[in-house]
Design an enzyme around this catalytic site. Structure first.
Site: not given
Ligand code: PAF
Length: 289
Positions: A37, A43-44, A154, A156, A192-193
């Site tokens: 999102m 983490g991403h 993740g 998490k 986490s964001s």
């Molecule tokens: O983990 C997230 O950021 C969201 O839940 C996802 C998997 C992108 C779905 O919108």
């Protein structure tokens, strides 16, 4: 559309993304998908690097999915910064950033919903009704758009990972779901964001989630098989943080997410805690004797 030199190509239409990926697969290229999102953090980035190491073409989707927010939750305020996200994609070597507008993903009100009942209603699903149906629906849509691929999530968000794995299996989707380890700050706080919402005082107390999980795991590994005792131990550690409001502390079967049985074999410990307007989650695996 093409990205800045050295950065990912930016794609904002479903048909455009499908065309690129069909062409890549026709040339036997392996496709990796990292659904996000946005407001990307380390983490991403580790998910993207994992995808990079196993695939020829890495797609990062950036879409704040309205279906997974309840009224009164933070959909409008959810942090968004596409320029920053594209820079993180570039650093991690992602090839395509799929950043559709809401109108592209949901041109009309959605009548179809994917629901994984028994896994969706417990834990975070109990305090966020409908949340996981929204997640499963958008992930099913992303899997349908991207097609055959490996998709990286993740650990998490352990419940989300379990739900997505189950959905892909139940619906025979051509997607290999890969869970990746949680990335943490040096003091143990999971990235986490939503950490962006924490005040300085809340941020200082937030590592209590990790400490609670470690205390729970120590009790399990010392031989405790009563899940309620383990949960009480975790809750007691969280109660020691004055700004924390516990949502749940749970010891579950990692496959079914079920509580309330003597703990045996693999156990997953999960906690959810509110600090001000931030709701933080974390989890840890351990083994009962
Ligand atoms: O983990 C997230 O950021 C969201 O839940 C996802 C998997 C992108 C779905 O919108």
């Amino acid at each position: 559309m093409t990205g800045a030199a050295g950065g990912p190509a930016i794609e904002d239409t479903i048909s455009g993304l499908r065309a690129r990926l069909d062409e890549a697969r026709a040339r036997r290229r392996r496709v990796g998908l990292v659904p996000t999102m946005g407001f990307l953090h380390a983490g991403h980035r580790s998910l993207m690097e994992h995808a990079r190491s196993e695939n020829d073409l890495v797609v990062v989707s950036i879409f704040v999915n309205p279906l997974q927010f309840n009224p009164g939750e933070d959909f409008d305020d959810y942090p968004r910064d596409l320029d920053h996200d594209l820079a993180v994609c570039a650093q991690a070597g992602a090839d395509i950033a799929f950043a559709p507008a809401q109108q592209e993903m949901y041109p009309a009100p959605v009548a179809t919903s994917v629901s994984i009942g028994p896994l969706s209603d417990v834990l975070c699903g109990a305090s966020r009704p409908g949340h996981f149906d929204g997640v499963a629906t958008v992930v099913a849509k992303l899997f349908s758009i991207v097609g055959e691929c490996s998709a990286y999530f993740g650990e998490k968000d352990f419940q989300q990972l379990a739900i997505v794995e189950r959905m892909a299996k139940d619906l025979s989707l051509p997607v290999r779901v890969v869970g990746c380890p949680t990335v943490r700050e040096p003091d143990g706080l999971a990235l986490s964001s939503r950490n962006a919402y924490l005040s300085a005082a809340e941020r200082a107390q937030a590592p209590v989630l990790r400490r609670a999980l470690q205390a729970g795991a120590a009790v399990v590994e010392a031989g405790e098989t009563d899940g309620a005792v383990v949960e009480a131990e975790m809750a007691a550690v969280i109660a020691g943080a004055s700004l924390a409001r516990i949502d749940y502390a749970a010891a579950v079967d990692p496959a079914t997410l079920a509580r309330g049985r003597p703990l045996r074999g693999e156990v997953r410990l999960l906690v959810a805690v509110r600090f001000g307007r931030a709701r933080l989650i974390d989890n840890l695996g351990c083994r009962a004797g």
